[in-house]
Write an enzyme that holds these catalytic residues in place. Structure first.
Site, PDB file in Angstrom:
ATOM      1  N   LYS A 196       0.703  -1.113  -0.067  1.00 51.41           N
ATOM      2  CA  LYS A 196       0.017  -0.038   0.258  1.00 51.41           C
ATOM      3  C   LYS A 196       0.805   1.257   0.088  1.00 51.41           C
ATOM      4  CE  LYS A 196      -3.442   2.220   2.417  1.00 51.41           C
ATOM      5  NZ  LYS A 196      -4.702   2.223   3.604  1.00 51.41           N
ATOM      6  N   LYS A 249      -1.979  -1.491  -3.893  1.00 50.81           N
ATOM      7  CA  LYS A 249      -2.953  -0.339  -3.764  1.00 50.81           C
ATOM      8  C   LYS A 249      -2.114   1.064  -3.927  1.00 50.81           C
ATOM      9  CE  LYS A 249      -5.852   2.007  -0.738  1.00 50.81           C
ATOM     10  NZ  LYS A 249      -6.423   2.363   0.684  1.00 50.81           N
TER      11      LYS A 249
HETATM   12  C1  PBG Z   1      -7.448   3.364   5.582  1.00 46.73           C
HETATM   13  C2  PBG Z   1      -7.808   3.149   4.136  1.00 46.73           C
HETATM   14  C3  PBG Z   1      -7.580   4.280   2.772  1.00 46.73           C
HETATM   15  C4  PBG Z   1      -8.066   3.671   1.838  1.00 46.73           C
HETATM   16  C5  PBG Z   1      -8.407   2.602   2.071  1.00 46.73           C
HETATM   17  N1  PBG Z   1      -8.097   2.322   3.279  1.00 46.73           N
HETATM   18  C6  PBG Z   1      -6.994   5.633   3.057  1.00 46.73           C
HETATM   19  C7  PBG Z   1      -5.578   6.116   3.149  1.00 46.73           C
HETATM   20  O1  PBG Z   1      -4.782   5.095   3.504  1.00 46.73           O
HETATM   21  O2  PBG Z   1      -5.411   7.193   3.569  1.00 46.73           O
HETATM   22  C8  PBG Z   1      -8.096   4.765   0.517  1.00 46.73           C
HETATM   23  C9  PBG Z   1      -9.226   3.897  -0.797  1.00 46.73           C
HETATM   24  C10 PBG Z   1      -9.438   4.920  -1.896  1.00 46.73           C
HETATM   25  O3  PBG Z   1      -8.817   5.903  -1.930  1.00 46.73           O
HETATM   26  O4  PBG Z   1     -10.269   4.407  -2.492  1.00 46.73           O
HETATM   27  N2  PBG Z   1      -6.056   3.480   5.693  1.00 46.73           N
END
Ligand code: PBG
Length: 323
Positions: A196, A249
């Protein structure tokens, strides 16, 4: 391989039936997971401004939306909760009557066939908006693990089908796996947000989940977009710790990562087509600059072609209509 004029690649592109026969990648409803946002209250459906067609639902409306997903044949949803109040430790994240716990109960009651996945993180629940416990201005890794474990167990008790930790703390998959197993949840899979990245493409989501960090950014725990080998190390750690599905992601700027994860590890790979990727397509389409259907299908097909087995996408419902 023979060359022109013996081999003419255009022969097999001459008509749609030939193209159908040689098509290598097929996007299907079986690949899709639809993310939804849930808030306290009743009769609420607040559209998220940068994500047209996506809403913060109260539980009554969330159930209607869940029924629609099941009717469309979409295998699952992933839920994000917006708590009643926020505090330094994100108490509602692991409260058995928290918004997510109530929502999971309600969906599993009303639509038992729809898979309910829960995002395990603290950033929606903490007043500082970070994904863990803060001490001396820093997110503390190991104290955060205890809270993520509590959160995962409360999701499991509520009936969650899949637990999806998205915090990027070191060691959280192992800690969550152990706790699930010790509490009789050895059959609940973990879908780990393994690679991520600290991405600007999460902007619209942070409006939707009200989870913008109140100071600093997430670069001390989410990955540097410049790194690929590190993503493979993250994935291999999560596999060793017991993750069942490995997620990359965002998706579109990271197709190379999806591809490498799929080719180097023989594991199910998920890709998250995130909020900013959705918002860009929607905005350009609303301006009449691109054809939304064709662009969205092309992008999602590219994510599959790169190697993803499943895609979390805000386009899921539209895709079913388009296909
Ligand atoms: C929580 C999380 C996030 C997303 C999914 N889980 C945001 C982040 O890490 O700031 C983003 C999903 C999206 O942008 O569609 N940590």
């Amino acid at each position: 391989m023979s060359t022109f004029p013996i081999y003419r690649p255009r022969r097999l592109r001459a008509n749609e039936n030939l193209r159908r026969l040689v098509r290598e990648t097929a996007l299907s409803v079986n690949d899709l997971i639809y993310p939804m946002f849930v808030v306290h209250g009743r009769d609420t459906a607040t559209e998220i401004s940068a994500m047209p067609g996506c809403y913060q639902y109260s539980i009554d409306n969330l159930i209607k939306a869940a029924k629609e997903l099941a009717a469309l044949g979409i295998p699952g949803t992933i839920l994000f909760g917006i708590p009643a109040s926020k505090d330094p430790f994100g108490l509602e994240a692991y409260a058995d009557d928290g918004i997510i716990q109530q929502a999971v109960h309600a969906i599993k009651d009303a639509v038992p066939d729809l898979l309910v996945m829960t995002d395990v993180c603290l950033c929606e629940y903490t007043d500082h908006g970070h994904c863990g416990v803060i001490e001396a201005g820093e997110v503390q890794n190991d104290p955060t693990l205890e809270l993520l474990v509590k959160e995962s167990l409360s999701h499991a008790r509520a009936g969650a089908d899949v637990i999806a930790p998205s915090d990027m703390m070191d060691g959280r998959v192992g800690a969550i796996r152990t706790a699930l197993d010790e509490n009789g949840y050895e059959n609940i899979p973990i879908m780990a947000y393994a690679a991520k990245y600290a991405s600007a493409f999460y902007g619209p989501f942070r409006e939707a989940a009200e989870s913008t960090p109140q100071f600093g950014d997430r670069r001390s725990y989410q990955m540097d977009p410049a790194n690929a080998e590190e993503a493979l190390r993250e994935v291999s750690l999560d596999i060793e710790e017991g993750a069942d599905v490995l997620m990359v992601k965002p998706a579109l700027s990271y197709l190379d990562i999806i591809h490498r994860v799929k080719t180097e590890f023989q594991v199910p790979v998920a890709a998250y087509n995130v909020s900013g990727e959705y918002a860009m397509v929607k905005a350009a389409a609303q301006n009449g600059w691109i054809d939304e259907e064709r662009v969205a299908l092309e992008l999602l097909t590219s994510i599959k072609r790169a190697g993803a087995d499943m895609i979390l996408t805000y386009f899921a419902k539209s895709v079913v209509e388009w296909l």
